[in-house]
Motif scaffolding. Structure first.
Motif, PDB file in Angstrom:
ATOM      1  N   GLN A 115      52.583  56.330 -90.591  1.00 38.26           N
ATOM      2  CA  GLN A 115      52.694  56.529 -91.915  1.00 38.26           C
ATOM      3  C   GLN A 115      53.918  57.146 -92.478  1.00 38.26           C
ATOM      4  OE1 GLN A 115      50.265  56.350 -94.220  1.00 38.26           O
ATOM      5  NE2 GLN A 115      48.736  55.569 -92.946  1.00 38.26           N
ATOM      6  N   ASN A 116      54.871  57.330 -91.254  1.00 34.29           N
ATOM      7  CA  ASN A 116      56.378  57.977 -91.542  1.00 34.29           C
ATOM      8  C   ASN A 116      56.117  59.397 -92.033  1.00 34.29           C
ATOM      9  OD1 ASN A 116      59.043  58.010 -91.286  1.00 34.29           O
ATOM     10  ND2 ASN A 116      59.364  57.156 -93.136  1.00 34.29           N
ATOM     11  N   ALA A 117      55.065  60.193 -91.449  1.00 31.37           N
ATOM     12  CA  ALA A 117      54.788  61.582 -92.211  1.00 31.37           C
ATOM     13  C   ALA A 117      55.989  62.366 -91.490  1.00 31.37           C
ATOM     14  CB  ALA A 117      53.364  61.764 -91.818  1.00 31.37           C
ATOM     15  N   SER A 118      56.018  63.590 -92.392  1.00 28.29           N
ATOM     16  CA  SER A 118      57.029  64.723 -91.726  1.00 28.29           C
ATOM     17  C   SER A 118      55.977  65.935 -91.426  1.00 28.29           C
ATOM     18  CB  SER A 118      57.857  65.074 -92.659  1.00 28.29           C
ATOM     19  OG  SER A 118      57.473  65.544 -94.201  1.00 28.29           O
ATOM     20  N   ALA A 119      54.872  65.531 -92.078  1.00 28.28           N
ATOM     21  CA  ALA A 119      53.752  66.619 -91.469  1.00 28.28           C
ATOM     22  C   ALA A 119      52.344  66.280 -91.649  1.00 28.28           C
ATOM     23  CB  ALA A 119      53.950  67.681 -92.684  1.00 28.28           C
ATOM     24  N   VAL A 120      51.479  66.709 -90.898  1.00 29.44           N
ATOM     25  CA  VAL A 120      50.051  66.397 -90.838  1.00 29.44           C
ATOM     26  C   VAL A 120      48.996  67.496 -91.171  1.00 29.44           C
ATOM     27  CG1 VAL A 120      48.417  65.786 -89.142  1.00 29.44           C
ATOM     28  CG2 VAL A 120      50.497  64.620 -89.209  1.00 29.44           C
ATOM     29  N   LEU A 127      50.114  60.847 -97.699  1.00 29.01           N
ATOM     30  CA  LEU A 127      50.446  59.190 -97.379  1.00 29.01           C
ATOM     31  C   LEU A 127      48.987  58.355 -97.084  1.00 29.01           C
ATOM     32  CD1 LEU A 127      53.619  60.079 -95.641  1.00 29.01           C
ATOM     33  CD2 LEU A 127      53.356  59.111 -97.828  1.00 29.01           C
ATOM     34  N   GLY A 128      48.092  59.147 -96.677  1.00 28.68           N
ATOM     35  CA  GLY A 128      47.099  58.704 -96.165  1.00 28.68           C
ATOM     36  C   GLY A 128      46.063  59.626 -95.893  1.00 28.68           C
ATOM     37  N   CYS A 129      44.852  59.018 -95.443  1.00 29.93           N
ATOM     38  CA  CYS A 129      43.821  59.963 -94.906  1.00 29.93           C
ATOM     39  C   CYS A 129      42.946  59.041 -93.886  1.00 29.93           C
ATOM     40  CB  CYS A 129      42.783  60.262 -95.857  1.00 29.93           C
ATOM     41  SG  CYS A 129      41.475  61.495 -95.353  1.00 29.93           S
ATOM     42  N   GLY A 187      59.064  65.315 -84.030  1.00 25.02           N
ATOM     43  CA  GLY A 187      59.563  65.885 -85.348  1.00 25.02           C
ATOM     44  C   GLY A 187      58.531  66.005 -86.561  1.00 25.02           C
ATOM     45  N   VAL A 188      57.296  65.802 -86.097  1.00 25.32           N
ATOM     46  CA  VAL A 188      56.185  66.200 -87.160  1.00 25.32           C
ATOM     47  C   VAL A 188      55.599  67.586 -87.375  1.00 25.32           C
ATOM     48  CG1 VAL A 188      54.243  65.149 -88.360  1.00 25.32           C
ATOM     49  CG2 VAL A 188      55.953  63.729 -87.145  1.00 25.32           C
ATOM     50  N   THR A 189      55.429  68.062 -88.357  1.00 31.07           N
ATOM     51  CA  THR A 189      54.893  69.406 -88.261  1.00 31.07           C
ATOM     52  C   THR A 189      53.384  69.401 -88.646  1.00 31.07           C
ATOM     53  OG1 THR A 189      56.724  70.261 -89.434  1.00 31.07           O
ATOM     54  CG2 THR A 189      54.889  71.715 -89.611  1.00 31.07           C
ATOM     55  N   LEU A 190      52.663  70.288 -87.924  1.00 29.49           N
ATOM     56  CA  LEU A 190      51.105  70.322 -88.114  1.00 29.49           C
ATOM     57  C   LEU A 190      51.112  71.520 -89.227  1.00 29.49           C
ATOM     58  CD1 LEU A 190      48.384  69.683 -87.701  1.00 29.49           C
ATOM     59  CD2 LEU A 190      48.171  71.513 -85.841  1.00 29.49           C
ATOM     60  N   ALA A 191      50.729  70.968 -90.335  1.00 29.90           N
ATOM     61  CA  ALA A 191      50.732  71.914 -91.523  1.00 29.90           C
ATOM     62  C   ALA A 191      49.603  72.689 -91.871  1.00 29.90           C
ATOM     63  CB  ALA A 191      51.159  71.230 -92.887  1.00 29.90           C
ATOM     64  N   ASP A 192      48.586  72.261 -91.301  1.00 28.06           N
ATOM     65  CA  ASP A 192      47.208  72.842 -91.367  1.00 28.06           C
ATOM     66  C   ASP A 192      46.204  72.314 -90.613  1.00 28.06           C
ATOM     67  OD1 ASP A 192      45.526  74.796 -92.080  1.00 28.06           O
ATOM     68  OD2 ASP A 192      45.674  74.842 -94.217  1.00 28.06           O
ATOM     69  N   HIS A 193      45.234  72.990 -90.403  1.00 26.47           N
ATOM     70  CA  HIS A 193      43.881  72.464 -89.871  1.00 26.47           C
ATOM     71  C   HIS A 193      42.711  73.169 -90.319  1.00 26.47           C
ATOM     72  CE1 HIS A 193      41.301  71.607 -85.858  1.00 26.47           C
ATOM     73  NE2 HIS A 193      40.710  71.166 -87.003  1.00 26.47           N
ATOM     74  N   VAL A 199      47.608  69.532 -80.086  1.00 25.46           N
ATOM     75  CA  VAL A 199      48.250  68.583 -81.349  1.00 25.46           C
ATOM     76  C   VAL A 199      49.532  68.746 -81.972  1.00 25.46           C
ATOM     77  CG1 VAL A 199      47.667  67.497 -83.537  1.00 25.46           C
ATOM     78  CG2 VAL A 199      45.742  67.535 -81.712  1.00 25.46           C
ATOM     79  N   ARG A 200      49.513  70.243 -81.926  1.00 19.88           N
ATOM     80  CA  ARG A 200      50.699  70.884 -82.862  1.00 19.88           C
ATOM     81  C   ARG A 200      52.184  70.619 -81.573  1.00 19.88           C
ATOM     82  NH1 ARG A 200      50.594  76.731 -83.350  1.00 19.88           N
ATOM     83  NH2 ARG A 200      51.107  76.663 -81.189  1.00 19.88           N
ATOM     84  N   GLU A 201      51.751  70.731 -80.454  1.00 20.79           N
ATOM     85  CA  GLU A 201      52.697  70.582 -79.533  1.00 20.79           C
ATOM     86  C   GLU A 201      53.248  69.081 -79.492  1.00 20.79           C
ATOM     87  OE1 GLU A 201      51.716  72.356 -75.991  1.00 20.79           O
ATOM     88  OE2 GLU A 201      51.566  74.193 -76.616  1.00 20.79           O
ATOM     89  N   ALA A 202      52.413  68.247 -79.518  1.00 22.24           N
ATOM     90  CA  ALA A 202      52.791  66.948 -79.396  1.00 22.24           C
ATOM     91  C   ALA A 202      53.397  66.098 -80.740  1.00 22.24           C
ATOM     92  CB  ALA A 202      51.266  66.029 -79.304  1.00 22.24           C
ATOM     93  N   LEU A 203      52.871  66.829 -81.639  1.00 26.83           N
ATOM     94  CA  LEU A 203      53.521  66.409 -83.117  1.00 26.83           C
ATOM     95  C   LEU A 203      55.052  66.914 -83.004  1.00 26.83           C
ATOM     96  CD1 LEU A 203      50.566  66.894 -85.749  1.00 26.83           C
ATOM     97  CD2 LEU A 203      51.857  64.606 -85.171  1.00 26.83           C
TER      98      LEU A 203
END
Length: 94
Positions: free
Chosen positions: A32-37, A5-7, A69-75, A61-65
């Motif tokens: 961004q209405n993201a479900s994952a980051v 959705l964006g960078c 309701g947003v998943t931290l998919a990777d770092h 960051v994972r805990e905050a997301l």
């Protein structure tokens, strides 16, 4: 749909560190209405291994997301021609 959705550049720092504004990460994901980051940053040292600070910040960051309701998919840490994925390395497990 796993569509990008964006960078967004959320910070820059010196050779040794960068301050991550977790509130801004969450706000950007929600805007961004993201479900994952996927987070990413570079190590100018040329060594892609995550530091203790990288691991701590990623967990925060994972805990905050997750609270919104947003998943931290990777770092992903990039260093020269190398990279480390927290997801592939098992570092995103709770």
């Amino acid at each position: 749909k796993l569509k990008a959705l964006g960078c967004t550049n959320l910070g820059s720092g010196g050779v040794n560190s960068v301050r991550v504004n977790i509130r801004r990460v969450v706000q950007t994901a929600l805007a961004q209405n993201a479900s994952a980051v996927i987070l990413s940053h570079n190590h100018e040292s040329g060594i892609a291994l995550p530091s203790v600070e990288d691991k701590t910040t990623t967990a925060m960051v994972r805990e905050a997301l997750e609270l919104v309701g947003v998943t931290l998919a990777d770092h992903i840490i990039v260093a020269g021609d190398d990279f480390v994925s927290f997801s592939d390395s098992g570092l995103l497990k709770k």
